[in-house]
Each structure stands twice: as structure tokens, then as C-alpha cells.
Design a protein around this motif. Structure first.
Motif, PDB file in Angstrom:
ATOM      1  N   MET A  32       4.705  11.339 -17.635  1.00 16.03           N
ATOM      2  CA  MET A  32       4.253  11.366 -16.252  1.00 16.03           C
ATOM      3  C   MET A  32       5.434  11.593 -15.322  1.00 16.03           C
ATOM      4  O   MET A  32       6.540  11.128 -15.583  1.00 16.03           O
ATOM      5  N   ASN A  33       5.177  12.306 -14.235  1.00 17.91           N
ATOM      6  CA  ASN A  33       6.200  12.448 -13.196  1.00 17.91           C
ATOM      7  C   ASN A  33       6.257  11.186 -12.345  1.00 17.91           C
ATOM      8  O   ASN A  33       7.315  10.788 -11.889  1.00 17.91           O
ATOM      9  N   GLY A  34       5.086  10.579 -12.129  1.00 16.23           N
ATOM     10  CA  GLY A  34       5.047   9.308 -11.417  1.00 16.23           C
ATOM     11  C   GLY A  34       5.424   8.168 -12.334  1.00 16.23           C
ATOM     12  O   GLY A  34       5.557   8.341 -13.549  1.00 16.23           O
ATOM     13  N   GLN A  35       5.610   7.003 -11.746  1.00 13.51           N
ATOM     14  CA  GLN A  35       6.004   5.824 -12.519  1.00 13.51           C
ATOM     15  C   GLN A  35       4.764   4.991 -12.868  1.00 13.51           C
ATOM     16  O   GLN A  35       4.074   4.474 -11.989  1.00 13.51           O
ATOM     17  N   GLU A  36       4.477   4.882 -14.156  1.00 11.31           N
ATOM     18  CA  GLU A  36       3.386   4.033 -14.607  1.00 11.31           C
ATOM     19  C   GLU A  36       3.844   2.575 -14.619  1.00 11.31           C
ATOM     20  O   GLU A  36       5.003   2.297 -14.923  1.00 11.31           O
ATOM     21  N   HIS A  37       2.958   1.673 -14.273  1.00 15.44           N
ATOM     22  CA  HIS A  37       3.319   0.254 -14.225  1.00 15.44           C
ATOM     23  C   HIS A  37       2.123  -0.595 -14.622  1.00 15.44           C
ATOM     24  O   HIS A  37       0.998  -0.082 -14.779  1.00 15.44           O
ATOM     25  N   THR A  38       2.360  -1.870 -14.773  1.00 16.00           N
ATOM     26  CA  THR A  38       1.263  -2.800 -15.038  1.00 16.00           C
ATOM     27  C   THR A  38       0.205  -2.651 -13.953  1.00 16.00           C
ATOM     28  O   THR A  38       0.538  -2.584 -12.766  1.00 16.00           O
ATOM     29  N   SER A 145      -1.172  -6.230  -2.293  1.00 20.09           N
ATOM     30  CA  SER A 145      -1.856  -6.333  -3.574  1.00 20.09           C
ATOM     31  C   SER A 145      -1.523  -5.148  -4.477  1.00 20.09           C
ATOM     32  O   SER A 145      -1.696  -5.210  -5.694  1.00 20.09           O
ATOM     33  N   MET A 146      -1.011  -4.059  -3.859  1.00 21.03           N
ATOM     34  CA  MET A 146      -0.588  -2.876  -4.600  1.00 21.03           C
ATOM     35  C   MET A 146       0.924  -2.862  -4.783  1.00 21.03           C
ATOM     36  O   MET A 146       1.489  -1.870  -5.233  1.00 21.03           O
ATOM     37  N   ARG A 147       1.568  -3.970  -4.403  1.00 23.32           N
ATOM     38  CA  ARG A 147       3.021  -4.133  -4.482  1.00 23.32           C
ATOM     39  C   ARG A 147       3.757  -3.149  -3.575  1.00 23.32           C
ATOM     40  O   ARG A 147       4.840  -2.671  -3.894  1.00 23.32           O
ATOM     41  N   LEU A 148       3.150  -2.850  -2.423  1.00 21.83           N
ATOM     42  CA  LEU A 148       3.774  -2.023  -1.399  1.00 21.83           C
ATOM     43  C   LEU A 148       3.977  -2.913  -0.181  1.00 21.83           C
ATOM     44  O   LEU A 148       3.015  -3.316   0.467  1.00 21.83           O
ATOM     45  N   ALA A 178      -4.433  -0.418  -9.252  1.00 16.86           N
ATOM     46  CA  ALA A 178      -3.373   0.567  -9.040  1.00 16.86           C
ATOM     47  C   ALA A 178      -2.457   0.549 -10.251  1.00 16.86           C
ATOM     48  O   ALA A 178      -2.027  -0.519 -10.690  1.00 16.86           O
ATOM     49  N   SER A 179      -2.178   1.736 -10.806  1.00 12.76           N
ATOM     50  CA  SER A 179      -1.429   1.763 -12.058  1.00 12.76           C
ATOM     51  C   SER A 179      -0.295   2.778 -12.100  1.00 12.76           C
ATOM     52  O   SER A 179       0.510   2.777 -13.025  1.00 12.76           O
ATOM     53  N   VAL A 180      -0.216   3.671 -11.104  1.00 14.67           N
ATOM     54  CA  VAL A 180       0.836   4.684 -11.065  1.00 14.67           C
ATOM     55  C   VAL A 180       1.305   4.827  -9.629  1.00 14.67           C
ATOM     56  O   VAL A 180       0.504   4.732  -8.692  1.00 14.67           O
ATOM     57  N   VAL A 181       2.600   5.063  -9.440  1.00 14.94           N
ATOM     58  CA  VAL A 181       3.134   5.288  -8.105  1.00 14.94           C
ATOM     59  C   VAL A 181       4.061   6.499  -8.134  1.00 14.94           C
ATOM     60  O   VAL A 181       4.777   6.725  -9.119  1.00 14.94           O
ATOM     61  N   TRP A 182       3.988   7.299  -7.069  1.00 12.81           N
ATOM     62  CA  TRP A 182       4.840   8.476  -6.941  1.00 12.81           C
ATOM     63  C   TRP A 182       5.714   8.349  -5.699  1.00 12.81           C
ATOM     64  O   TRP A 182       5.303   7.776  -4.696  1.00 12.81           O
ATOM     65  N   SER A 183       6.896   8.925  -5.747  1.00 15.56           N
ATOM     66  CA  SER A 183       7.784   8.928  -4.585  1.00 15.56           C
ATOM     67  C   SER A 183       7.400  10.064  -3.636  1.00 15.56           C
ATOM     68  O   SER A 183       6.645  10.974  -4.002  1.00 15.56           O
ATOM     69  N   MET A 184       7.923  10.029  -2.435  1.00 15.01           N
ATOM     70  CA  MET A 184       7.616  11.051  -1.437  1.00 15.01           C
ATOM     71  C   MET A 184       8.161  12.417  -1.829  1.00 15.01           C
ATOM     72  O   MET A 184       7.729  13.440  -1.299  1.00 15.01           O
ATOM     73  N   ASN A 185       9.104  12.454  -2.768  1.00 15.92           N
ATOM     74  CA  ASN A 185       9.716  13.721  -3.164  1.00 15.92           C
ATOM     75  C   ASN A 185       8.970  14.420  -4.302  1.00 15.92           C
ATOM     76  O   ASN A 185       9.424  15.453  -4.794  1.00 15.92           O
TER      77      ASN A 185
END
Length: 202
Positions: A32-38, A145-148, A178-185
Motif C-alpha cells: 500500500m502507498n498509504g499506511q495501514e494501521h490497527t 476517534s480516528m487518531r487525528l 478507520a484502517s488506512v491513512v494517507w499523507s497530503m503528498n
């Protein structure tokens, strides 16, 4: 010993070749290009959508995949960049996959971003995008709750939050988690590749 030398040499060459590939910094084709997380369970906090109706990301996001971005309509740089990338990414999907994806824009400046303001802003990108506004405390609760942690960003004169570069993320939500997060880039192609991969797993 003479008969062992060639197999051992070939094994060493293979090992070194593997290390060389790993050392290039290139991702495997399946990565994945995004970061997978718990997976984080979203708060069931309801905000207000652009139709003036209650909307909870935990229960009302019913597509196989919902992409969530926190920003504000008067953001001069990062927000338009991310929204343009998401818009371009969706044009790379076939019609069947596009129908399985929602994009939700949650304002961090609710004093100025009314439902009408959000609707006008989002229609410039895609008329199907969903805008959410509401009480600032509820917005912060949902984000946490989404760790943001948008409550730690700089304050706007209106009382909302001006997200900095490190807080400008897009999150993947499915079935209230929520299980994946992507950066603005993240590029449109990278978004599209990950979206297709996530849909194939759903």
C-alpha cells in the motif's frame, strides 16, 4: 567440498540479490502507498451533512469504502491540493469501483463553513462529495476517534482549527472503522491504486 561450492555460491548470490532489491527502497507491487494501521472504531457522533441531515461516519457511511478528509473551505493551500488529488484519483477508477467509494469532507472551521458554503465548495470538485459540519467539539471528538488530533492545531480567528502539513491526512473508513491513512503528498495514481486494492479486499 568441490561439489558443495557451486550450490553455496548460488545461494549466496541469491541472498545478496534479495538484499539489493530490499535496499532500493522500492515497494513490492502489493504494498500500500498509504499506511495501514490497527483499525480504529469511530465515534458514533453525528454531524450535519450538506442536505441539513444528521450524518454519522460510524453508521451512515455505507459504501464499501469512504475516504475522509478534515479541512476547511478557506484553506489556501493544503486542502485544495488534497481535494484535487482525491478528485483526480476517482477519475482513474472504472464506474463499478467509483460507485463503491464516498468522499467525506469534515470542516474544522464550522463557524464559517455552513452547509451551503460546504456544498458550493465541494461541487467544484465533485457533486457527489459529502460535506459535514457541526459543533466544533463534536468534530474534534470524531477526529480523535480516528487518531487525528486536530484540536492541537493552530486556531483560526473564527475559532476553528488551521491544520498544518502534518495533520493533513486522508483516512479510509469501512464498516465504522478507520484502517488506512494517507499523507497530503499522495498522488492521484497512488490513491487510485490503493483504493482499487482495498475494494478488492472488501
Amino acid at each position: 567440498m568441490r561439489f558443495l561450492a557451486l550450490p553455496v555460491l548460488l545461494a549466496l548470490i541469491g541472498l545478496l540479490a534479495g538484499c539489493g532489491a530490499a535496499g532500493t527502497g522500492q515497494k513490492p507491487a502489493s504494498a500500500m502507498n498509504g499506511q495501514e494501521h490497527t483499525a480504529y472504531q469511530l465515534s458514533d457522533t453525528a454531524l450535519t451533512d450538506t442536505d441539513g441531515e444528521p450524518y454519522s461516519l460510524a453508521t451512515d457511511a455505507d459504501k464499501p469504502l469512504t475516504l475522509v478528509f478534515y479541512g476547511y473551505t478557506q484553506c489556501p493551500d493544503e486542502c485544495p491540493l488534497v481535494m484535487s488529488s482525491l478528485t483526480a484519483a476517482l477519475t482513474r477508477l472504472d464506474d463499478a469501483d467509483r460507485d463503491k467509494v464516498d468522499v467525506v469532507f469534515v470542516t474544522t472551521d464550522p463557524a464559517r463553513d455552513t452547509t451551503k458554503v460546504l456544498e458550493k465548495y465541494l461541487d467544484r470538485y465533485d457533486e457527489d462529495f459529502i460535506g459535514l459540519t457541526g459543533d466544533l467539539k463534536d468534530i474534534v471528538t470524531l477526529a480523535e476517534s480516528m487518531r487525528l488530533y486536530i484540536g492541537e492545531a493552530d486556531r483560526l480567528p473564527s475559532g476553528g482549527y488551521d491544520l498544518g502539513v502534518h495533520d493533513t491526512h486522508v483516512s479510509a473508513v469501512s464498516q465504522g472503522r478507520a484502517s488506512v491513512v494517507w499523507s497530503m503528498n499522495t498522488s492521484p495514481k497512488q490513491f487510485a491504486d490503493d483504493i482499487t486494492r482495498l475494494l478488492s479486499q472488501s
